[in-house]
Design a protein around this motif. Structure first.
Motif, PDB file in Angstrom:
ATOM      1  N   GLU A 165      48.063  35.290  43.322  1.00 48.13           N
ATOM      2  CA  GLU A 165      49.446  35.016  44.038  1.00 48.13           C
ATOM      3  C   GLU A 165      50.469  36.130  43.874  1.00 48.13           C
ATOM      4  O   GLU A 165      51.066  36.199  42.946  1.00 48.13           O
ATOM      5  N   GLN A 166      50.827  36.772  44.925  1.00 49.61           N
ATOM      6  CA  GLN A 166      51.601  37.889  44.999  1.00 49.61           C
ATOM      7  C   GLN A 166      53.090  37.741  44.463  1.00 49.61           C
ATOM      8  O   GLN A 166      53.937  38.502  44.000  1.00 49.61           O
ATOM      9  N   THR A 167      53.465  36.347  44.587  1.00 49.99           N
ATOM     10  CA  THR A 167      54.824  35.983  44.194  1.00 49.99           C
ATOM     11  C   THR A 167      54.851  35.875  42.710  1.00 49.99           C
ATOM     12  O   THR A 167      56.191  35.754  42.208  1.00 49.99           O
ATOM     13  N   PHE A 168      53.777  35.949  41.967  1.00 51.37           N
ATOM     14  CA  PHE A 168      53.720  35.554  40.402  1.00 51.37           C
ATOM     15  C   PHE A 168      53.548  37.144  39.812  1.00 51.37           C
ATOM     16  O   PHE A 168      54.429  37.359  39.234  1.00 51.37           O
ATOM     17  N   ILE A 169      52.377  37.592  40.192  1.00 54.50           N
ATOM     18  CA  ILE A 169      52.285  39.028  39.757  1.00 54.50           C
ATOM     19  C   ILE A 169      51.938  39.853  40.868  1.00 54.50           C
ATOM     20  O   ILE A 169      51.159  39.632  41.585  1.00 54.50           O
ATOM     21  N   ALA A 170      52.721  41.033  41.260  1.00 55.13           N
ATOM     22  CA  ALA A 170      52.467  41.668  42.475  1.00 55.13           C
ATOM     23  C   ALA A 170      51.244  42.863  42.313  1.00 55.13           C
ATOM     24  O   ALA A 170      51.283  43.739  41.219  1.00 55.13           O
ATOM     25  N   GLY A 171      50.215  42.946  43.013  1.00 58.59           N
ATOM     26  CA  GLY A 171      49.280  43.954  43.112  1.00 58.59           C
ATOM     27  C   GLY A 171      47.885  43.629  42.924  1.00 58.59           C
ATOM     28  O   GLY A 171      47.112  44.343  43.072  1.00 58.59           O
ATOM     29  N   LEU A 172      47.541  42.547  42.176  1.00 57.46           N
ATOM     30  CA  LEU A 172      46.302  42.270  41.665  1.00 57.46           C
ATOM     31  C   LEU A 172      45.702  41.506  43.162  1.00 57.46           C
ATOM     32  O   LEU A 172      46.122  40.740  43.891  1.00 57.46           O
ATOM     33  N   GLY A 173      44.297  41.990  43.247  1.00 57.28           N
ATOM     34  CA  GLY A 173      43.670  41.353  44.466  1.00 57.28           C
ATOM     35  C   GLY A 173      42.327  40.688  43.771  1.00 57.28           C
ATOM     36  O   GLY A 173      41.980  40.776  42.651  1.00 57.28           O
ATOM     37  N   ASN A 174      41.299  40.862  44.648  1.00 62.32           N
ATOM     38  CA  ASN A 174      40.078  40.086  44.144  1.00 62.32           C
ATOM     39  C   ASN A 174      39.111  40.853  43.184  1.00 62.32           C
ATOM     40  O   ASN A 174      38.597  40.466  42.304  1.00 62.32           O
ATOM     41  N   ILE A 175      39.217  42.177  43.454  1.00 65.94           N
ATOM     42  CA  ILE A 175      38.649  43.161  42.645  1.00 65.94           C
ATOM     43  C   ILE A 175      39.063  42.970  41.082  1.00 65.94           C
ATOM     44  O   ILE A 175      38.457  42.718  39.971  1.00 65.94           O
ATOM     45  N   TYR A 176      40.470  43.113  40.877  1.00 71.03           N
ATOM     46  CA  TYR A 176      40.979  43.062  39.426  1.00 71.03           C
ATOM     47  C   TYR A 176      41.121  41.946  38.918  1.00 71.03           C
ATOM     48  O   TYR A 176      40.949  41.905  37.648  1.00 71.03           O
ATOM     49  N   SER A 177      41.294  40.841  39.807  1.00 68.44           N
ATOM     50  CA  SER A 177      41.290  39.520  38.937  1.00 68.44           C
ATOM     51  C   SER A 177      40.027  39.157  38.473  1.00 68.44           C
ATOM     52  O   SER A 177      40.044  38.685  37.249  1.00 68.44           O
ATOM     53  N   ASP A 178      38.928  39.433  38.957  1.00 64.14           N
ATOM     54  CA  ASP A 178      37.751  39.289  38.602  1.00 64.14           C
ATOM     55  C   ASP A 178      37.394  40.293  37.180  1.00 64.14           C
ATOM     56  O   ASP A 178      36.710  39.445  36.193  1.00 64.14           O
ATOM     57  N   GLU A 179      37.876  41.445  37.398  1.00 66.91           N
ATOM     58  CA  GLU A 179      37.574  42.112  36.101  1.00 66.91           C
ATOM     59  C   GLU A 179      38.521  41.752  34.999  1.00 66.91           C
ATOM     60  O   GLU A 179      38.122  41.799  33.973  1.00 66.91           O
ATOM     61  N   VAL A 180      39.713  41.454  35.155  1.00 67.02           N
ATOM     62  CA  VAL A 180      40.482  41.059  34.150  1.00 67.02           C
ATOM     63  C   VAL A 180      40.170  39.573  33.571  1.00 67.02           C
ATOM     64  O   VAL A 180      40.049  39.578  32.253  1.00 67.02           O
ATOM     65  N   LEU A 181      39.663  38.655  34.274  1.00 70.50           N
ATOM     66  CA  LEU A 181      39.333  37.437  33.662  1.00 70.50           C
ATOM     67  C   LEU A 181      37.965  37.757  32.880  1.00 70.50           C
ATOM     68  O   LEU A 181      37.930  37.267  31.910  1.00 70.50           O
ATOM     69  N   HIS A 182      37.160  38.520  33.084  1.00 67.86           N
ATOM     70  CA  HIS A 182      35.819  38.845  32.500  1.00 67.86           C
ATOM     71  C   HIS A 182      36.313  39.595  31.327  1.00 67.86           C
ATOM     72  O   HIS A 182      35.830  39.353  30.065  1.00 67.86           O
ATOM     73  N   ARG A 183      37.365  40.555  31.285  1.00 61.88           N
ATOM     74  CA  ARG A 183      37.655  41.267  30.058  1.00 61.88           C
ATOM     75  C   ARG A 183      38.296  40.282  29.325  1.00 61.88           C
ATOM     76  O   ARG A 183      38.203  40.443  27.906  1.00 61.88           O
TER      77      ARG A 183
END
Length: 274
Positions: A165-183
């Protein structure tokens, strides 16, 4: 779609070249990519303007020009903005060329043709669709543990949906949301307001760490992305879950799985992200 690390890398590479140069002319080969003003007015206004600075907001590039104008660029899925010598062969997907007074060019290339340009007075930046509603920059001072905790507490959506959701945190997309949640060791379908304080901290630290590592690697090139000089990134070599279905998790060894929601895929480890 280029996400924050890719757009930041493009920003940094063209910022090394463009400031101080003057745009001598422009050719538009695909008028629909120009959102504001008309393509004819766009070409007229951009001529003889000096590039003052290059910045980024979320997934938008902001190129400040003389006379108070700002060139806003959203690359969407496959857009490339490349600084190149005039004699370099032109891609057949080149839709816009800016001619620079040092004899070089800034070319916009886009296979899918979804990218968009706006040329607006600086005071009208908030009128650009999507720009005014962007949330906090995740690598800024405004993005704090307290901000994240409060934002999660009020949301009943899934973590994956919230990170996109770009209105919450700007710039995250499909790739990095997956990587962030795994981390962070969090399941993508977990409801945002159920996180414990230690889990919130783990998510906060993962967002910053993953984005910083990706920027250091000049972004992720899994399809069309290249930086402002036409060079691929290397973070694809470090992806832990995105696009890794069936491969062993680097942490626990279990095979990475994929969830599908609509047309979007989510990759996660069923062992680490319960």
């Amino acid at each position: 779609m280029p996400e924050l690390p890719e757009v930041e890398t493009i920003k940094r590479t063209i910022k090394e070249k463009l400031p101080g140069l003057t745009i001598c002319g422009a050719d538009i080969f695909l008028p629909k990519i120009i959102q504001r003003p008309s393509p004819e007015e766009f070409c007229r206004l951009v001529v003889d303007k000096k590039v003052l600075d290059v910045d980024r907001r979320g997934k938008y590039l902001l190129i400040s020009l003389s006379r108070g104008l700002v060139l806003v660029v959203h690359l969407r899925m496959t857009g490339q903005l490349i600084y190149t010598a005039t004699e370099e062969p032109r891609s057949r997907h080149t839709h816009l060329i800016f001619y620079l007074d040092n004899g070089h060019q800034l070319r916009y290339i886009d296979v899918r043709q979804f990218g968009r340009f706006w040329l607006v007075p600086e005071k009208d930046l908030q009128a650009v669709s999507g720009l005014k509603d962007l949330g906090v920059e995740p690598l800024s001072r405004e993005f704090t543990l307290d901000f994240l905790a409060k934002g999660l507490k009020s949301r009943r959506t899934t973590l994956k949906s919230l990170l996109l959701e770009q209105t919450f945190i700007a710039g995250l997309g499909n790739i990095y949301s997956d990587e962030v949640l795994h981390r962070a060791g969090l399941h993508p379908s977990r409801t945002a307001n159920t996180l414990t304080p230690p889990e919130v901290r783990a998510l906060f630290e993962a967002i910053r760490t993953v984005l910083e590592e990706a920027i250091s690697s000049r972004g992720t090139s899994v399809r069309d992305y290249v930086d402002g000089m036409g060079r691929a990134g290397t973070f694809q070599e470090k992806l832990r879950v995105y696009g890794q279905k069936g491969k062993p998790c680097t942490r626990c060894g279990r095979p990475i799985e994929r969830l599908r929601s609509g047309n979007r895929s989510t990759y996660y480890c069923p062992g680490c992200q319960k």
